[in-house]
Design an enzyme around this catalytic site. Structure first.
Site, PDB file in Angstrom:
ATOM      1  N   GLN A 150      -4.910  -3.931  -1.893  1.00 34.35           N
ATOM      2  CA  GLN A 150      -4.501  -2.929  -2.892  1.00 34.35           C
ATOM      3  C   GLN A 150      -4.547  -3.479  -4.321  1.00 34.35           C
ATOM      4  O   GLN A 150      -4.429  -2.710  -5.273  1.00 34.35           O
ATOM      5  CB  GLN A 150      -3.083  -2.436  -2.591  1.00 34.35           C
ATOM      6  CG  GLN A 150      -2.971  -1.612  -1.313  1.00 34.35           C
ATOM      7  CD  GLN A 150      -3.571  -0.215  -1.448  1.00 34.35           C
ATOM      8  OE1 GLN A 150      -3.626   0.344  -2.549  1.00 34.35           O
ATOM      9  NE2 GLN A 150      -4.025   0.355  -0.343  1.00 34.35           N
ATOM     10  N   SER A 199     -10.969  -5.339   0.307  1.00 31.29           N
ATOM     11  CA  SER A 199     -11.775  -4.283   0.917  1.00 31.29           C
ATOM     12  C   SER A 199     -12.447  -3.456  -0.173  1.00 31.29           C
ATOM     13  O   SER A 199     -11.796  -2.991  -1.102  1.00 31.29           O
ATOM     14  CB  SER A 199     -10.867  -3.387   1.754  1.00 31.29           C
ATOM     15  OG  SER A 199     -11.596  -2.297   2.260  1.00 31.29           O
ATOM     16  N   ASN A 237       0.804  -1.223   0.000  1.00 25.78           N
ATOM     17  CA  ASN A 237       0.000   0.000   0.000  1.00 25.78           C
ATOM     18  C   ASN A 237       0.838   1.275   0.000  1.00 25.78           C
ATOM     19  O   ASN A 237       0.363   2.332  -0.375  1.00 25.78           O
ATOM     20  CB  ASN A 237      -0.954   0.007   1.197  1.00 25.78           C
ATOM     21  CG  ASN A 237      -0.279  -0.387   2.494  1.00 25.78           C
ATOM     22  OD1 ASN A 237       0.347  -1.436   2.588  1.00 25.78           O
ATOM     23  ND2 ASN A 237      -0.396   0.454   3.497  1.00 25.78           N
ATOM     24  N   HIS A 271     -13.836  -0.439  -0.238  1.00 26.44           N
ATOM     25  CA  HIS A 271     -13.623   1.016  -0.409  1.00 26.44           C
ATOM     26  C   HIS A 271     -12.303   1.339  -1.095  1.00 26.44           C
ATOM     27  O   HIS A 271     -12.025   2.497  -1.411  1.00 26.44           O
ATOM     28  CB  HIS A 271     -13.763   1.759   0.924  1.00 26.44           C
ATOM     29  CG  HIS A 271     -12.608   1.650   1.865  1.00 26.44           C
ATOM     30  ND1 HIS A 271     -11.689   2.665   2.012  1.00 26.44           N
ATOM     31  CD2 HIS A 271     -12.216   0.678   2.714  1.00 26.44           C
ATOM     32  CE1 HIS A 271     -10.791   2.319   2.932  1.00 26.44           C
ATOM     33  NE2 HIS A 271     -11.088   1.113   3.371  1.00 26.44           N
ATOM     34  N   CYS A 319      -1.543   7.519   9.657  1.00 26.03           N
ATOM     35  CA  CYS A 319      -1.071   8.246  10.826  1.00 26.03           C
ATOM     36  C   CYS A 319      -1.933   7.848  12.007  1.00 26.03           C
ATOM     37  O   CYS A 319      -3.137   7.717  11.896  1.00 26.03           O
ATOM     38  CB  CYS A 319      -1.122   9.746  10.599  1.00 26.03           C
ATOM     39  SG  CYS A 319      -2.493  10.299   9.603  1.00 26.03           S
TER      40      CYS A 319
HETATM   41  C1  LIG Z   1      -6.663  -0.333   3.457  1.00 23.18           C
HETATM   42  C2  LIG Z   1      -5.898  -1.583   3.683  1.00 23.18           C
HETATM   43  C3  LIG Z   1      -6.300  -2.520   4.651  1.00 23.18           C
HETATM   44  C4  LIG Z   1      -7.456  -2.263   5.580  1.00 23.18           C
HETATM   45  O1  LIG Z   1      -8.693  -2.329   4.931  1.00 23.18           O
HETATM   46  P1  LIG Z   1      -9.980  -1.690   5.642  1.00 23.18           P
HETATM   47  O2  LIG Z   1     -11.118  -2.122   4.812  1.00 23.18           O
HETATM   48  O3  LIG Z   1      -9.783  -0.211   5.617  1.00 23.18           O
HETATM   49  O4  LIG Z   1     -10.032  -2.252   7.028  1.00 23.18           O
HETATM   50  C5  LIG Z   1      -5.585  -3.694   4.769  1.00 23.18           C
HETATM   51  N1  LIG Z   1      -4.520  -3.950   3.979  1.00 23.18           N
HETATM   52  C6  LIG Z   1      -4.100  -3.087   3.038  1.00 23.18           C
HETATM   53  C7  LIG Z   1      -2.941  -3.446   2.163  1.00 23.18           C
HETATM   54  C8  LIG Z   1      -4.764  -1.871   2.857  1.00 23.18           C
HETATM   55  O5  LIG Z   1      -4.334  -1.015   1.927  1.00 23.18           O
END
Ligand SMILES: *Cc1c(COP(=O)(O)O)cnc(C)c1O
Length: 377
Positions: free
Chosen positions: A176, A196, A148, A198, A322
């Protein structure tokens, strides 16, 4: 506003948003109810399950809806650990998301042994270190598909092959990657995969865990019979319906979006490196997410840079999340060998298909102005 923080979250896909509002407003039924709006909600959940399964080469019965990437990571790791009394060794990497790293820290307190594999200067997992770390006690290996912060895409097929031969299970945090680059659980020999919504145009607070058929993980939420009795709780129907739509659209347009994002990404990288002195790219140049750019700006603290960019309407990030408003030095940049002074001077830009070349050029001009101003003091 120029939004270059799509690694943190994305704007919702338009069609997904329409689906979401429909199931918030017009149809608020519970999928377990026996009347028609409940049945329609249930059909929407199952349609989304098929769409999600198709996107990653799984079958629908292998998809479990969750509240997102963090929950999926927690479930996969803790449930796998609880399956074993004797095999109490887990292997992961030094550059995982906190949802994996901190779950591993928790399991260490429960008596598990955890190996955090080192990575190369480009962010690639050391495959020889993986081979050396695997032993007869290893129950699980968890390696993220794409990072990420620096966007490095791991050779998952090769890694998963080594793990499979050893007899351990393989989990990947593909948060990602899903919806952005091709992911296929069969081809890549993945046993469990976290995603995820979003991060690919769906709603926050929704995601899924893929669990390979035959792998009988313990439930994560005890309660009703939802999700084959493994993850109880009334379905988040609006978000699940939206996720199905978003992943379908992302799959359909993936190759076009990838080519376009890469063009924006490479322009941003090339222009920054060419036109702003004292800048370096972090992470692999080639095996990198199409939308990821991570740059060190010598002598300019990222907190100051983000503040100045924000004043110009540009959203970027320091890479790592952060905590309580303070930017912690990134464990990922540390793992690829950057000294703390350079970590503090690094900024992440994550692009999407919605960005334009004008966004990129305006960002470069803004960066040049900020660097000139701050460095002339
Ligand atoms: C955003 C992210 C998460 C967490 O996902 P959420 O749905 O926000 O809990 C886990 N792993 C990676 C690599 C991410 O970029």
């Amino acid at each position: 506003m120029i939004y270059l923080d799509n690694g943190a979250t994305t704007e919702m896909d338009e069609k997904a948003l329409v689906r979401m509002v429909y199931f918030l407003k017009s149809n608020y039924g519970n999928p377990l109810s026996q009347y028609s709006i409940g049945e329609e909600a249930s059909r929407a959940v199952e349609a989304a399950r098929i769409q999600v399964a198709q996107a990653i080469g799984a079958s629908p019965s292998e998809i479990y809806f969750t509240s997102g990437g963090s929950e999926s990571d927690n479930w996969a790791l803790t449930a796998m650990a609880n399956m074993y009394q004797k095999k109490r060794h887990i292997i992961t990497t030094a550059i995982e998301h906190p949802a994996v790293i901190n779950t591993c820290k928790y399991l260490e307190k429960q008596g598990f042994r955890v190996t955090y594999l080192p990575v190369s200067g480009d962010g690639f997992v050391d495959v020889e270190a993986l081979r050396a770390a695997l032993d007869e006690e290893t129950c699980l290996v968890s390696v993220m598909t794409a990072n990420n912060e620096i966007g490095t895409i791991q050779p998952i097929e090769e890694i998963a092959d080594i793990v499979r031969t050893s007899g351990a299970w393989f989990h990947t945090d593909a948060v990602q990657a899903v919806g952005h680059i091709p992911v296929d659980v069969e081809k890549m020999h993945i046993d469990m995969l976290s995603a995820s919504a979003h991060k690919f145009g769906g709603a926050k607070g929704s995601g899924f865990l893929y669990i390979r058929k035959g792998l009988d993980l313990e439930p994560f939420v005890h309660g009703g019979g939802q999700e084959h009795g493994k993850r109880a709780g009334t379905h988040n129907v609006p978000a699940i319906a939206a996720m199905g739509q978003a992943i379908k659209d992302a799959e359909k347009d993936m190759s076009v979006r990838m080519v376009y994002e890469r063009k924006l990404r490479d322009t941003l990288i090339d222009r920054i490196l060419d036109e702003i002195p004292g800048t370096r790219l972090n992470g692999s140049r080639d095996d990198r997410l199409p939308g990821n750019v991570n740059i060190t700006f010598d002598g300019i603290e990222n907190e100051t840079m983000l503040f100045r960019l924000d004043a110009k309407g540009i959203c970027a990030s320091a890479g790592s999340a952060c905590s309580a408003g303070a930017i912690e030095p990134s464990h990922v940049l540390r793992a690829i060998g950057l000294p703390d002074s350079e970590i503090r001077d690094s900024v992440r830009f994550t692009l999407s298909y919605r960005n334009t070349m004008e966004d990129i050029n305006n960002t470069v001009e803004a960066l040049k102005e900020i660097c000139r101003d701050l460095r002339s003091r």
